[in-house]
Motif scaffolding. Structure first.
Motif, PDB file in Angstrom:
ATOM      1  N   LEU A  77       0.857  -1.176   0.000  1.00 39.20           N
ATOM      2  CA  LEU A  77       0.000   0.000   0.000  1.00 39.20           C
ATOM      3  C   LEU A  77       0.898   1.233   0.000  1.00 39.20           C
ATOM      4  N   LEU A  78       0.683   2.131  -0.949  1.00 40.67           N
ATOM      5  CA  LEU A  78       1.498   3.325  -1.107  1.00 40.67           C
ATOM      6  C   LEU A  78       0.590   4.532  -1.278  1.00 40.67           C
ATOM      7  N   TYR A  79       0.948   5.636  -0.613  1.00 39.61           N
ATOM      8  CA  TYR A  79       0.245   6.901  -0.796  1.00 39.61           C
ATOM      9  C   TYR A  79       1.140   7.856  -1.573  1.00 39.61           C
ATOM     10  N   PHE A  80       0.533   8.642  -2.470  1.00 35.41           N
ATOM     11  CA  PHE A  80       1.286   9.672  -3.171  1.00 35.41           C
ATOM     12  C   PHE A  80       0.357  10.824  -3.532  1.00 35.41           C
ATOM     13  N   VAL A  81       0.954  11.976  -3.815  1.00 36.80           N
ATOM     14  CA  VAL A  81       0.196  13.169  -4.190  1.00 36.80           C
ATOM     15  C   VAL A  81       0.177  13.267  -5.705  1.00 36.80           C
ATOM     16  N   LYS A  82      -0.987  13.490  -6.253  1.00 35.26           N
ATOM     17  CA  LYS A  82      -1.143  13.639  -7.704  1.00 35.26           C
ATOM     18  C   LYS A  82      -0.830  15.103  -8.059  1.00 35.26           C
ATOM     19  N   ARG A  83       0.439  15.369  -8.260  1.00 33.25           N
ATOM     20  CA  ARG A  83       0.927  16.741  -8.446  1.00 33.25           C
ATOM     21  C   ARG A  83       0.438  17.392  -9.735  1.00 33.25           C
ATOM     22  N   ASN A  84       0.010  16.611 -10.694  1.00 31.18           N
ATOM     23  CA  ASN A  84      -0.476  17.199 -11.949  1.00 31.18           C
ATOM     24  C   ASN A  84      -1.964  17.537 -11.897  1.00 31.18           C
ATOM     25  N   ALA A  85      -2.570  17.421 -10.715  1.00 30.71           N
ATOM     26  CA  ALA A  85      -3.990  17.732 -10.555  1.00 30.71           C
ATOM     27  C   ALA A  85      -4.202  18.745  -9.428  1.00 30.71           C
ATOM     28  N   LYS A 133      -7.351  24.910  -7.550  1.00 30.16           N
ATOM     29  CA  LYS A 133      -7.169  26.364  -7.447  1.00 30.16           C
ATOM     30  C   LYS A 133      -6.681  26.780  -6.063  1.00 30.16           C
ATOM     31  N   ASN A 134      -7.042  26.018  -5.039  1.00 34.68           N
ATOM     32  CA  ASN A 134      -6.618  26.357  -3.678  1.00 34.68           C
ATOM     33  C   ASN A 134      -5.173  25.937  -3.395  1.00 34.68           C
ATOM     34  N   GLY A 135      -4.504  25.338  -4.376  1.00 34.11           N
ATOM     35  CA  GLY A 135      -3.105  24.943  -4.220  1.00 34.11           C
ATOM     36  C   GLY A 135      -2.904  23.524  -3.709  1.00 34.11           C
ATOM     37  N   ASN A 136      -3.987  22.857  -3.383  1.00 34.11           N
ATOM     38  CA  ASN A 136      -3.900  21.483  -2.886  1.00 34.11           C
ATOM     39  C   ASN A 136      -4.047  20.464  -4.014  1.00 34.11           C
ATOM     40  N   ALA A 137      -3.478  19.299  -3.785  1.00 33.28           N
ATOM     41  CA  ALA A 137      -3.583  18.201  -4.747  1.00 33.28           C
ATOM     42  C   ALA A 137      -4.127  16.974  -4.018  1.00 33.28           C
ATOM     43  N   THR A 176      -8.158   9.045  -2.087  1.00 29.36           N
ATOM     44  CA  THR A 176      -8.505   8.941  -0.667  1.00 29.36           C
ATOM     45  C   THR A 176      -9.494  10.014  -0.243  1.00 29.36           C
ATOM     46  N   LYS A 177      -9.774  10.957  -1.131  1.00 32.98           N
ATOM     47  CA  LYS A 177     -10.635  12.108  -0.869  1.00 32.98           C
ATOM     48  C   LYS A 177     -10.013  13.047   0.159  1.00 32.98           C
ATOM     49  N   LEU A 178      -8.699  12.934   0.317  1.00 32.62           N
ATOM     50  CA  LEU A 178      -7.926  13.868   1.131  1.00 32.62           C
ATOM     51  C   LEU A 178      -7.070  14.686   0.175  1.00 32.62           C
ATOM     52  N   GLU A 179      -6.727  15.898   0.574  1.00 35.08           N
ATOM     53  CA  GLU A 179      -5.857  16.716  -0.274  1.00 35.08           C
ATOM     54  C   GLU A 179      -4.878  17.490   0.589  1.00 35.08           C
ATOM     55  N   ILE A 180      -3.760  17.866  -0.040  1.00 28.47           N
ATOM     56  CA  ILE A 180      -2.697  18.567   0.666  1.00 28.47           C
ATOM     57  C   ILE A 180      -1.912  19.419  -0.328  1.00 28.47           C
ATOM     58  N   ASN A 181      -1.302  20.463   0.172  1.00 27.66           N
ATOM     59  CA  ASN A 181      -0.390  21.252  -0.645  1.00 27.66           C
ATOM     60  C   ASN A 181       0.828  20.376  -0.919  1.00 27.66           C
ATOM     61  N   PRO A 182       1.204  20.169  -2.172  1.00 25.19           N
ATOM     62  CA  PRO A 182       2.330  19.282  -2.485  1.00 25.19           C
ATOM     63  C   PRO A 182       3.628  19.639  -1.751  1.00 25.19           C
ATOM     64  N   ALA A 183       3.809  20.901  -1.382  1.00 26.27           N
ATOM     65  CA  ALA A 183       5.013  21.312  -0.660  1.00 26.27           C
ATOM     66  C   ALA A 183       5.055  20.731   0.754  1.00 26.27           C
ATOM     67  N   HIS A 184       3.893  20.306   1.258  1.00 28.25           N
ATOM     68  CA  HIS A 184       3.812  19.755   2.618  1.00 28.25           C
ATOM     69  C   HIS A 184       3.766  18.228   2.634  1.00 28.25           C
TER      70      HIS A 184
END
Length: 121
Positions: free
Chosen positions: A7-15, A18-22, A39-47
């Motif tokens: 099981l791996l989590y990753f941020v979809k940086r190409n999506a 507007k609020n800056g989160n992916a 996962t229906k969670l989002e985060i700023n890719p920098a974090h």
């Protein structure tokens, strides 16, 4: 038969929105068959810590996101290991069906079931 599970989590940086989160995406691999779901969670890719596969820092947002990801991980692992103990092998269909039953059909897990059943029949 031995079954591999990851099981791996990753941020979809190409999506990025507007609020800056992916969106945070989860990838389940069972015997080299891959299923991904939002996962229906989002985060700023920098974090996001790519190496750790979780939010970095100790902000309230990071703690909340990491707690939710750990909850998802725990549920998936519980079902996987229960099926391994019961049957000695696991397919995507079996994990998906177990998650569906445990969550009473929650939309989040229906996505998992769809991908795992489609990939593993």
């Amino acid at each position: 038969m031995r079954s591999t599970f990851k099981l791996l989590y990753f941020v979809k940086r190409n999506a990025v929105k507007k609020n800056g989160n992916a969106p945070i995406i989860a990838r389940i691999t069972i015997d080299q068959v891959v299923a991904q779901f939002n996962t229906k969670l989002e985060i700023n890719p920098a974090h996001w810590s790519v190496e750790l596969g979780k939010a970095s820092g100790r902000t309230a947002e990071a703690v909340h996101i990491n707690s939710m990801l750990e909850s998802i991980r725990s549920t998936i692992h519980q079902h996987y290991h229960a099926l391994m103990a019961q049957d000695g092998y696991v397919t995507g269909h079996m994990v998906g069906q177990g998650l569906f039953n445990a969550t009473n059909g929650c939309d989040f897990f229906q996505v998992i079931i769809h991908f795992l059943i489609a990939d593993n029949g």
